[in-house]
Design a protein around this motif. Structure first.
Motif, PDB file in Angstrom:
ATOM      1  N   HIS A 298      36.778  41.431  60.912  1.00  9.99           N
ATOM      2  CA  HIS A 298      36.950  42.891  60.941  1.00  9.99           C
ATOM      3  C   HIS A 298      36.735  43.438  59.538  1.00  9.99           C
ATOM      4  O   HIS A 298      37.130  42.818  58.545  1.00  9.99           O
ATOM      5  CB  HIS A 298      38.359  43.270  61.402  1.00  9.99           C
ATOM      6  CG  HIS A 298      38.688  42.773  62.772  1.00  9.99           C
ATOM      7  ND1 HIS A 298      38.225  43.382  63.914  1.00  9.99           N
ATOM      8  CD2 HIS A 298      39.399  41.704  63.182  1.00  9.99           C
ATOM      9  CE1 HIS A 298      38.657  42.715  64.971  1.00  9.99           C
ATOM     10  NE2 HIS A 298      39.369  41.688  64.550  1.00  9.99           N
TER      11      HIS A 298
ATOM     12  N   SER B  81      44.474  37.578  61.559  1.00 11.05           N
ATOM     13  CA  SER B  81      43.946  38.597  62.472  1.00 11.05           C
ATOM     14  C   SER B  81      42.821  39.423  61.872  1.00 11.05           C
ATOM     15  O   SER B  81      42.042  40.019  62.611  1.00 11.05           O
ATOM     16  CB  SER B  81      45.074  39.525  62.923  1.00 11.05           C
ATOM     17  OG  SER B  81      45.610  40.222  61.810  1.00 11.05           O
ATOM     18  N   TYR B  82      42.736  39.503  60.555  1.00  9.40           N
ATOM     19  CA  TYR B  82      41.707  40.352  59.963  1.00  9.40           C
ATOM     20  C   TYR B  82      40.357  39.665  59.853  1.00  9.40           C
ATOM     21  O   TYR B  82      39.382  40.291  59.469  1.00  9.40           O
ATOM     22  CB  TYR B  82      42.143  40.904  58.606  1.00  9.40           C
ATOM     23  CG  TYR B  82      42.621  39.876  57.607  1.00  9.40           C
ATOM     24  CD1 TYR B  82      41.736  39.074  56.904  1.00  9.40           C
ATOM     25  CD2 TYR B  82      43.983  39.720  57.374  1.00  9.40           C
ATOM     26  CE1 TYR B  82      42.179  38.145  55.994  1.00  9.40           C
ATOM     27  CE2 TYR B  82      44.440  38.787  56.454  1.00  9.40           C
ATOM     28  CZ  TYR B  82      43.537  38.004  55.769  1.00  9.40           C
ATOM     29  OH  TYR B  82      43.980  37.077  54.863  1.00  9.40           O
TER      30      TYR B  82
ATOM     31  N   ARG C 278      34.700  36.079  60.699  1.00 12.20           N
ATOM     32  CA  ARG C 278      35.673  35.638  61.715  1.00 12.20           C
ATOM     33  C   ARG C 278      35.842  34.123  61.659  1.00 12.20           C
ATOM     34  O   ARG C 278      36.961  33.601  61.644  1.00 12.20           O
ATOM     35  CB  ARG C 278      35.197  36.058  63.104  1.00 12.20           C
ATOM     36  CG  ARG C 278      36.108  35.583  64.240  1.00 12.20           C
ATOM     37  CD  ARG C 278      35.381  35.544  65.565  1.00 12.20           C
ATOM     38  NE  ARG C 278      34.297  34.558  65.517  1.00 12.20           N
ATOM     39  CZ  ARG C 278      33.232  34.570  66.317  1.00 12.20           C
ATOM     40  NH1 ARG C 278      33.095  35.512  67.219  1.00 12.20           N
ATOM     41  NH2 ARG C 278      32.302  33.645  66.196  1.00 12.20           N
TER      42      ARG C 278
ATOM     43  N   PHE D  73      35.704  43.561  53.220  1.00 13.63           N
ATOM     44  CA  PHE D  73      36.814  42.884  53.903  1.00 13.63           C
ATOM     45  C   PHE D  73      38.109  42.958  53.108  1.00 13.63           C
ATOM     46  O   PHE D  73      38.092  43.087  51.888  1.00 13.63           O
ATOM     47  CB  PHE D  73      36.455  41.416  54.158  1.00 13.63           C
ATOM     48  CG  PHE D  73      35.206  41.239  54.970  1.00 13.63           C
ATOM     49  CD1 PHE D  73      35.154  41.668  56.292  1.00 13.63           C
ATOM     50  CD2 PHE D  73      34.075  40.662  54.418  1.00 13.63           C
ATOM     51  CE1 PHE D  73      33.998  41.518  57.050  1.00 13.63           C
ATOM     52  CE2 PHE D  73      32.916  40.500  55.165  1.00 13.63           C
ATOM     53  CZ  PHE D  73      32.872  40.936  56.487  1.00 13.63           C
ATOM     54  N   ASN D  74      39.222  42.830  53.820  1.00 14.30           N
ATOM     55  CA  ASN D  74      40.525  42.764  53.147  1.00 14.30           C
ATOM     56  C   ASN D  74      40.620  41.519  52.276  1.00 14.30           C
ATOM     57  O   ASN D  74      41.252  41.536  51.224  1.00 14.30           O
ATOM     58  CB  ASN D  74      41.671  42.714  54.170  1.00 14.30           C
ATOM     59  CG  ASN D  74      41.877  44.021  54.896  1.00 14.30           C
ATOM     60  OD1 ASN D  74      41.332  45.049  54.526  1.00 14.30           O
ATOM     61  ND2 ASN D  74      42.667  43.990  55.953  1.00 14.30           N
ATOM     62  N   ASP D  75      40.015  40.432  52.725  1.00 14.67           N
ATOM     63  CA  ASP D  75      40.102  39.149  52.035  1.00 14.67           C
ATOM     64  C   ASP D  75      38.821  38.366  52.326  1.00 14.67           C
ATOM     65  O   ASP D  75      38.196  38.553  53.366  1.00 14.67           O
ATOM     66  CB  ASP D  75      41.319  38.369  52.549  1.00 14.67           C
ATOM     67  CG  ASP D  75      41.618  37.118  51.734  1.00 14.67           C
ATOM     68  OD1 ASP D  75      41.147  37.011  50.592  1.00 14.67           O
ATOM     69  OD2 ASP D  75      42.337  36.240  52.259  1.00 14.67           O
TER      70      ASP D  75
ATOM     71  N   LYS E 138      37.500  45.943  56.392  1.00 15.43           N
ATOM     72  CA  LYS E 138      38.791  46.248  55.765  1.00 15.43           C
ATOM     73  C   LYS E 138      39.491  47.414  56.465  1.00 15.43           C
ATOM     74  O   LYS E 138      38.849  48.335  56.967  1.00 15.43           O
ATOM     75  CB  LYS E 138      38.609  46.534  54.281  1.00 15.43           C
ATOM     76  CG  LYS E 138      37.738  47.748  53.965  1.00 15.43           C
ATOM     77  CD  LYS E 138      37.450  47.832  52.481  1.00 15.43           C
ATOM     78  CE  LYS E 138      36.472  48.954  52.178  1.00 15.43           C
ATOM     79  NZ  LYS E 138      36.057  48.938  50.773  1.00 15.43           N
ATOM     80  N   ASN E 139      40.824  47.324  56.466  1.00 11.78           N
ATOM     81  CA  ASN E 139      41.624  48.407  57.026  1.00 11.78           C
ATOM     82  C   ASN E 139      42.553  49.013  55.973  1.00 11.78           C
ATOM     83  O   ASN E 139      43.383  49.843  56.279  1.00 11.78           O
ATOM     84  CB  ASN E 139      42.412  47.950  58.256  1.00 11.78           C
ATOM     85  CG  ASN E 139      43.349  46.806  57.962  1.00 11.78           C
ATOM     86  OD1 ASN E 139      43.558  46.435  56.814  1.00 11.78           O
ATOM     87  ND2 ASN E 139      43.920  46.222  59.003  1.00 11.78           N
TER      88      ASN E 139
END
Length: 179
Positions: free
Chosen positions: A57, A53-54, A44, A125-127, A59-60
């Motif tokens: 969090h 926003s990611y 974060r 994570f996404n990134d 990964k989505n």
């Protein structure tokens, strides 16, 4: 980076976020447990300045480690764990790391890269997975009495040997899903 300045774009905000997390690790490494919640907090903070926003969090979307060949074709080097397995996998590698260190049968300089390899095989994570792996390496080294991060930039050393780094990572993750 030492001078006070306002970041001009997303890349500079991300660099500032990396510096913030690195400073947190330098100053507070003894108080940061290797648990999913704390890893999420570091992630974060990595993206806080960029306003993404990611940050913080898992990964989505499913991610893959792809490589582009010189002829332009792409191939998948590795498929990380599925979305629904991510949180449980991070919990498992954190618990395994703590258990292994507590037995004191394996040197931390073996356990740390094993944890980082597992982290990169989960790719939670996404990134920011690579940046987080370098920050977690710094954190784990500090926690185990290796204060190398005061003297060299780990990320810079990895960047110098990026091709070898990815080749070794590919070899290390061979059969990872099968344990």
């Amino acid at each position: 980076m030492k001078d006070k300045t306002t970041p001009r774009n997303r890349d500079e905000n991300e660099i500032m976020g990396y510096r913030d997390v690195r400073n947190t690790i330098h100053e507070s490494h003894a108080y940061i447990p290797i648990r999913p919640l704390y890893i999420l907090q570091l992630h974060r903070d990595l993206f806080k300045r960029a306003g993404l926003s990611y940050g913080g969090h898992f990964k989505n979307v499913q991610n893959y480690i792809n490589e582009t060949r010189p002829d332009g074709t792409q191939f998948t080097r590795f498929i990380p764990v599925a979305l629904y397995e991510t949180e449980e996998a991070i919990e498992a590698i954190c618990s395994s790391y703590e258990r292994t260190l507590s037995v004191e049968a394996v040197d931390p300089l073996i356990v740390i890269p094993a944890f980082i390899c597992d982290f990169l095989c989960v790719l939670p994570f996404n990134d920011g997975n690579g940046r987080m792996s370098r920050l977690l390496t710094l954190l784990l080294l500090y926690q185990n009495g290796y204060e190398v991060g005061k003297y060299i930039g780990i990320g810079k050393q990895i960047e110098k040997t990026k091709d070898v780094y990815y080749d070794v990572l590919q070899g290390a993750d061979y059969g990872w899903h099968e344990e």
